[in-house]
Design an enzyme around this catalytic site. Sequence first.
Site, PDB file in Angstrom:
ATOM      1  N   ASP A 177      43.238  47.721  84.041  1.00  0.00           N
ATOM      2  CA  ASP A 177      44.424  46.994  84.466  1.00  0.00           C
ATOM      3  C   ASP A 177      44.110  46.380  85.830  1.00  0.00           C
ATOM      4  O   ASP A 177      43.106  46.720  86.466  1.00  0.00           O
ATOM      5  CB  ASP A 177      45.600  47.970  84.534  1.00  0.00           C
ATOM      6  CG  ASP A 177      46.842  47.341  85.138  1.00  0.00           C
ATOM      7  OD1 ASP A 177      47.287  46.296  84.633  1.00  0.00           O
ATOM      8  OD2 ASP A 177      47.363  47.898  86.126  1.00  0.00           O
ATOM      9  N   ASP A 196      46.973  44.829  88.570  1.00  0.00           N
ATOM     10  CA  ASP A 196      47.958  45.099  89.618  1.00  0.00           C
ATOM     11  C   ASP A 196      48.286  46.585  89.683  1.00  0.00           C
ATOM     12  O   ASP A 196      48.644  47.198  88.671  1.00  0.00           O
ATOM     13  CB  ASP A 196      49.246  44.324  89.341  1.00  0.00           C
ATOM     14  CG  ASP A 196      49.029  42.829  89.333  1.00  0.00           C
ATOM     15  OD1 ASP A 196      49.253  42.190  90.368  1.00  0.00           O
ATOM     16  OD2 ASP A 196      48.623  42.293  88.279  1.00  0.00           O
ATOM     17  N   ASP A 237      47.404  52.309  86.001  1.00  0.00           N
ATOM     18  CA  ASP A 237      48.175  53.031  87.020  1.00  0.00           C
ATOM     19  C   ASP A 237      49.604  53.348  86.626  1.00  0.00           C
ATOM     20  O   ASP A 237      50.304  54.011  87.407  1.00  0.00           O
ATOM     21  CB  ASP A 237      48.217  52.197  88.305  1.00  0.00           C
ATOM     22  CG  ASP A 237      49.116  50.967  88.152  1.00  0.00           C
ATOM     23  OD1 ASP A 237      50.143  50.894  88.842  1.00  0.00           O
ATOM     24  OD2 ASP A 237      48.794  50.087  87.330  1.00  0.00           O
TER      25      ASP A 237
END
Length: 222
Positions: free
Chosen positions: A8, A10, A167
């Site tokens: 991922d 961001d 995250d």
Amino acid sequence: MTLSLIFDLDGTLIDSLPDIHAAMNRVLVARGSAPLSRTQVQGFVGKGAPNLVARCVEAGGDAPDGPVYAEVLAAFLREYEDATGLTTLYPGVVAALEALSRAGYALGLCTNKPLAPTMAILRHLDLARFFPVVIGGDSLPQKKPDPAPLFETQRRMGRADMIFIGDSEVDAATAQAAGVPFLLYTEGYRKGPVDTLPHSASFADFKDLPGLIAQITAPAAP
């Protein structure tokens, strides 16, 4: 080595929230709406720009699917396309990506951020060299947590197996839907406690990531 590591963006590799927050507030203030706090905007990040804008518009008291939404979405996408000045790398990211590349892993990127600002920030932070395959939030009709973007990233990488590194709740749900191992970076944008997200392992420091991946992929003892 047939394993691909798909990241991922961001909240995992970069802290882009300052640019997202600033761009959104520039759009809102320009049309006479009240600015939103960083905490509010962070709570809306993760499911792509359309969802982010819908939630921000709704927070301002307008319909999340009406004409204001369409106006704000178009303005935000223009504003955010090259917004890179406030975005920073998380500590240790480059060293970890270099170590993983040297170890022979293929690296890919699967994000819900639209592709144009994704490529802009990758170039700005000199990360594009690590990711020959990048799937953005507008690359396919589906977005995470639908596993289709993750599978498409894997298909373009041409590798048999993958680990997903992210995250957030969205990333954890994506990996779970795809049936692949998920490594959770704990210092990003997740909304709940670590133990509420399904994950194979977690880490708070990128210097630990290469060793963690080596442990997970090591052959089982006879």
